[in-house]
Design a protein around this motif. Structure first.
Motif, PDB file in Angstrom:
ATOM      1  N   LEU A 154     -87.928 -91.763 -43.362  1.00 10.39           N
ATOM      2  CA  LEU A 154     -87.618 -91.675 -44.880  1.00 10.39           C
ATOM      3  C   LEU A 154     -86.662 -91.990 -45.747  1.00 10.39           C
ATOM      4  O   LEU A 154     -85.875 -93.239 -46.265  1.00 10.39           O
ATOM      5  CB  LEU A 154     -88.592 -90.804 -45.417  1.00 10.39           C
ATOM      6  N   VAL A 155     -85.263 -90.472 -45.801  1.00 11.62           N
ATOM      7  CA  VAL A 155     -83.834 -91.118 -46.294  1.00 11.62           C
ATOM      8  C   VAL A 155     -83.213 -92.246 -45.523  1.00 11.62           C
ATOM      9  O   VAL A 155     -82.709 -92.702 -46.514  1.00 11.62           O
ATOM     10  CB  VAL A 155     -83.388 -89.293 -45.732  1.00 11.62           C
ATOM     11  N   SER A 156     -83.247 -92.605 -44.268  1.00 12.51           N
ATOM     12  CA  SER A 156     -82.401 -93.386 -43.919  1.00 12.51           C
ATOM     13  C   SER A 156     -83.144 -95.247 -44.236  1.00 12.51           C
ATOM     14  O   SER A 156     -82.070 -95.402 -45.141  1.00 12.51           O
ATOM     15  CB  SER A 156     -82.452 -93.277 -42.421  1.00 12.51           C
ATOM     16  N   LEU A 157     -84.489 -94.841 -43.759  1.00  8.35           N
ATOM     17  CA  LEU A 157     -85.330 -96.468 -45.037  1.00  8.35           C
ATOM     18  C   LEU A 157     -84.948 -96.345 -46.171  1.00  8.35           C
ATOM     19  O   LEU A 157     -84.437 -97.537 -46.789  1.00  8.35           O
ATOM     20  CB  LEU A 157     -85.874 -96.696 -44.702  1.00  8.35           C
ATOM     21  N   GLY A 158     -84.747 -95.243 -47.252  1.00 13.05           N
ATOM     22  CA  GLY A 158     -84.574 -95.246 -49.054  1.00 13.05           C
ATOM     23  C   GLY A 158     -83.265 -95.641 -49.431  1.00 13.05           C
ATOM     24  O   GLY A 158     -82.620 -96.411 -49.659  1.00 13.05           O
ATOM     25  N   LEU A 159     -82.372 -95.108 -48.135  1.00 17.92           N
ATOM     26  CA  LEU A 159     -81.077 -95.262 -48.273  1.00 17.92           C
ATOM     27  C   LEU A 159     -80.280 -97.203 -48.305  1.00 17.92           C
ATOM     28  O   LEU A 159     -79.898 -97.298 -48.696  1.00 17.92           O
ATOM     29  CB  LEU A 159     -79.466 -94.119 -47.170  1.00 17.92           C
ATOM     30  N   LEU A 160     -81.452 -97.300 -46.938  1.00 20.58           N
ATOM     31  CA  LEU A 160     -80.741 -99.036 -46.295  1.00 20.58           C
ATOM     32  C   LEU A 160     -81.583 -99.385 -47.802  1.00 20.58           C
ATOM     33  O   LEU A 160     -80.236-100.779 -47.731  1.00 20.58           O
ATOM     34  CB  LEU A 160     -81.063 -99.181 -45.660  1.00 20.58           C
ATOM     35  N   GLY A 161     -82.761 -99.915 -48.381  1.00 22.21           N
ATOM     36  CA  GLY A 161     -82.920 -99.758 -49.701  1.00 22.21           C
ATOM     37  C   GLY A 161     -81.737 -99.095 -50.493  1.00 22.21           C
ATOM     38  O   GLY A 161     -81.534-101.220 -51.367  1.00 22.21           O
ATOM     39  N   LEU A 162     -81.553 -99.022 -51.217  1.00 21.32           N
ATOM     40  CA  LEU A 162     -80.312 -98.750 -52.338  1.00 21.32           C
ATOM     41  C   LEU A 162     -79.122 -99.556 -52.114  1.00 21.32           C
ATOM     42  O   LEU A 162     -79.242-100.153 -53.314  1.00 21.32           O
ATOM     43  CB  LEU A 162     -80.054 -97.540 -52.358  1.00 21.32           C
ATOM     44  N   ALA A 163     -78.966 -99.766 -50.587  1.00 18.69           N
ATOM     45  CA  ALA A 163     -77.282-100.423 -50.544  1.00 18.69           C
ATOM     46  C   ALA A 163     -77.924-101.653 -50.156  1.00 18.69           C
ATOM     47  O   ALA A 163     -77.295-102.375 -50.875  1.00 18.69           O
ATOM     48  CB  ALA A 163     -76.811-100.032 -48.845  1.00 18.69           C
ATOM     49  N   MET A 164     -79.204-102.141 -50.137  1.00 21.05           N
ATOM     50  CA  MET A 164     -79.613-103.932 -50.564  1.00 21.05           C
ATOM     51  C   MET A 164     -79.279-103.645 -52.196  1.00 21.05           C
ATOM     52  O   MET A 164     -79.891-105.576 -51.385  1.00 21.05           O
ATOM     53  CB  MET A 164     -80.726-103.644 -49.569  1.00 21.05           C
ATOM     54  N   LYS A 165     -79.441-103.145 -52.302  1.00 17.37           N
ATOM     55  CA  LYS A 165     -79.128-103.450 -54.282  1.00 17.37           C
ATOM     56  C   LYS A 165     -78.067-104.139 -54.012  1.00 17.37           C
ATOM     57  O   LYS A 165     -78.061-105.391 -54.470  1.00 17.37           O
ATOM     58  CB  LYS A 165     -79.578-102.692 -54.328  1.00 17.37           C
ATOM     59  N   GLU A 166     -77.239-104.216 -53.447  1.00 13.74           N
ATOM     60  CA  GLU A 166     -75.868-104.659 -53.059  1.00 13.74           C
ATOM     61  C   GLU A 166     -75.630-105.519 -52.281  1.00 13.74           C
ATOM     62  O   GLU A 166     -74.328-106.776 -52.949  1.00 13.74           O
ATOM     63  CB  GLU A 166     -74.928-103.761 -54.019  1.00 13.74           C
ATOM     64  N   LEU A 167     -75.715-104.856 -51.722  1.00  9.27           N
ATOM     65  CA  LEU A 167     -75.547-105.942 -49.878  1.00  9.27           C
ATOM     66  C   LEU A 167     -76.416-106.960 -49.520  1.00  9.27           C
ATOM     67  O   LEU A 167     -77.599-106.484 -50.093  1.00  9.27           O
ATOM     68  CB  LEU A 167     -74.770-104.806 -49.279  1.00  9.27           C
TER      69      LEU A 167
ATOM     70  N   LEU B 132     -79.015-108.817 -47.390  1.00  6.66           N
ATOM     71  CA  LEU B 132     -80.019-108.822 -46.301  1.00  6.66           C
ATOM     72  C   LEU B 132     -79.512-108.462 -44.436  1.00  6.66           C
ATOM     73  O   LEU B 132     -79.251-107.332 -44.166  1.00  6.66           O
ATOM     74  CB  LEU B 132     -81.190-109.090 -46.584  1.00  6.66           C
ATOM     75  N   GLY B 133     -78.513-109.680 -44.827  1.00  5.32           N
ATOM     76  CA  GLY B 133     -78.363-109.937 -43.154  1.00  5.32           C
ATOM     77  C   GLY B 133     -77.110-108.762 -42.620  1.00  5.32           C
ATOM     78  O   GLY B 133     -77.200-108.520 -41.712  1.00  5.32           O
ATOM     79  N   THR B 134     -76.538-108.525 -43.631  1.00  8.05           N
ATOM     80  CA  THR B 134     -75.223-107.132 -43.446  1.00  8.05           C
ATOM     81  C   THR B 134     -75.643-106.376 -43.341  1.00  8.05           C
ATOM     82  O   THR B 134     -75.034-105.857 -42.529  1.00  8.05           O
ATOM     83  CB  THR B 134     -74.131-107.655 -44.202  1.00  8.05           C
ATOM     84  N   ALA B 135     -75.746-105.672 -44.327  1.00  5.90           N
ATOM     85  CA  ALA B 135     -76.802-104.402 -44.737  1.00  5.90           C
ATOM     86  C   ALA B 135     -78.123-104.643 -43.290  1.00  5.90           C
ATOM     87  O   ALA B 135     -77.389-103.100 -42.654  1.00  5.90           O
ATOM     88  CB  ALA B 135     -77.315-104.073 -45.902  1.00  5.90           C
ATOM     89  N   TYR B 136     -78.656-104.824 -42.596  1.00  7.47           N
ATOM     90  CA  TYR B 136     -79.630-104.785 -41.841  1.00  7.47           C
ATOM     91  C   TYR B 136     -78.344-104.592 -40.521  1.00  7.47           C
ATOM     92  O   TYR B 136     -78.414-104.002 -39.386  1.00  7.47           O
ATOM     93  CB  TYR B 136     -80.397-105.627 -41.802  1.00  7.47           C
ATOM     94  N   ALA B 137     -77.938-105.519 -39.992  1.00  7.37           N
ATOM     95  CA  ALA B 137     -76.837-105.329 -38.998  1.00  7.37           C
ATOM     96  C   ALA B 137     -76.085-104.446 -39.028  1.00  7.37           C
ATOM     97  O   ALA B 137     -76.010-103.745 -37.711  1.00  7.37           O
ATOM     98  CB  ALA B 137     -75.848-106.580 -39.208  1.00  7.37           C
ATOM     99  N   ILE B 138     -75.709-103.798 -40.068  1.00  9.68           N
ATOM    100  CA  ILE B 138     -74.826-103.009 -39.889  1.00  9.68           C
ATOM    101  C   ILE B 138     -75.197-101.223 -39.804  1.00  9.68           C
ATOM    102  O   ILE B 138     -74.789-101.071 -38.979  1.00  9.68           O
ATOM    103  CB  ILE B 138     -73.528-102.790 -41.255  1.00  9.68           C
ATOM    104  N   TRP B 139     -76.867-101.313 -40.811  1.00 10.33           N
ATOM    105  CA  TRP B 139     -77.636-100.039 -40.205  1.00 10.33           C
ATOM    106  C   TRP B 139     -77.872-100.082 -38.821  1.00 10.33           C
ATOM    107  O   TRP B 139     -77.747 -98.707 -38.106  1.00 10.33           O
ATOM    108  CB  TRP B 139     -79.017-100.705 -41.193  1.00 10.33           C
ATOM    109  N   THR B 140     -78.221-100.528 -38.049  1.00  7.54           N
ATOM    110  CA  THR B 140     -78.372-101.183 -36.922  1.00  7.54           C
ATOM    111  C   THR B 140     -77.720-100.621 -35.562  1.00  7.54           C
ATOM    112  O   THR B 140     -78.124-100.235 -35.758  1.00  7.54           O
ATOM    113  CB  THR B 140     -80.157-101.623 -36.674  1.00  7.54           C
ATOM    114  N   GLY B 141     -76.563-100.722 -36.139  1.00 14.20           N
ATOM    115  CA  GLY B 141     -75.496-101.072 -35.631  1.00 14.20           C
ATOM    116  C   GLY B 141     -74.596 -99.993 -35.199  1.00 14.20           C
ATOM    117  O   GLY B 141     -74.596 -99.006 -34.409  1.00 14.20           O
TER     118      GLY B 141
END
Length: 105
Positions: free
Chosen positions: A40-53, A55-64
């Motif tokens: 839940l924390v991971s997905l919540g933080l990813l969602g916050l980061a995607m406000k400015e980044l 989608l493709g970049t944020a998701y790829a870096i998150w999974t990387g």
């Protein structure tokens, strides 16, 4: 700030991936609660980061970050293979993450 948030989202992804191993199929209560919390924390933080980044970049870096961190954790915690090809593959993922970050700047 969004890059820092994304980094921590990736670390929590490592946490829940490793946590899955300790839940033993979600049969152990404490590891299960900790793993779900990390998810839940991971997905919540990813969602916050995607406000400015993007989608493709944020998701790829998150999974990387999750993939690289999980491989490292597997080596340290579970004695998984440190075969040269495996480590070179991880290095390629890291190069890709750096490329995404640099190309976004």
């Amino acid at each position: 700030m969004s890059w820092i948030i994304l980094f921590f989202a990736g670390l929590f992804e490592v946490g829940w991936a490793v946590g899955l191993k300790y839940t033993e199929g979600f049969t152990r209560p404490l590891p299960t609660v900790l793993t779900v919390t990390a998810m839940l924390v991971s997905l919540g933080l990813l969602g916050l980061a995607m406000k400015e980044l993007p989608l493709g970049t944020a998701y790829a870096i998150w999974t990387g970050i999750g993939a690289v961190g999980t491989v490292i954790a597997g080596i340290i915690l579970f004695g998984e293979s440190m075969a040269l090809l495996r480590l070179l593959s991880v290095a390629l993922i890291i190069c890709g993450l750096i490329g995404l970050k640099v190309s976004h700047a």
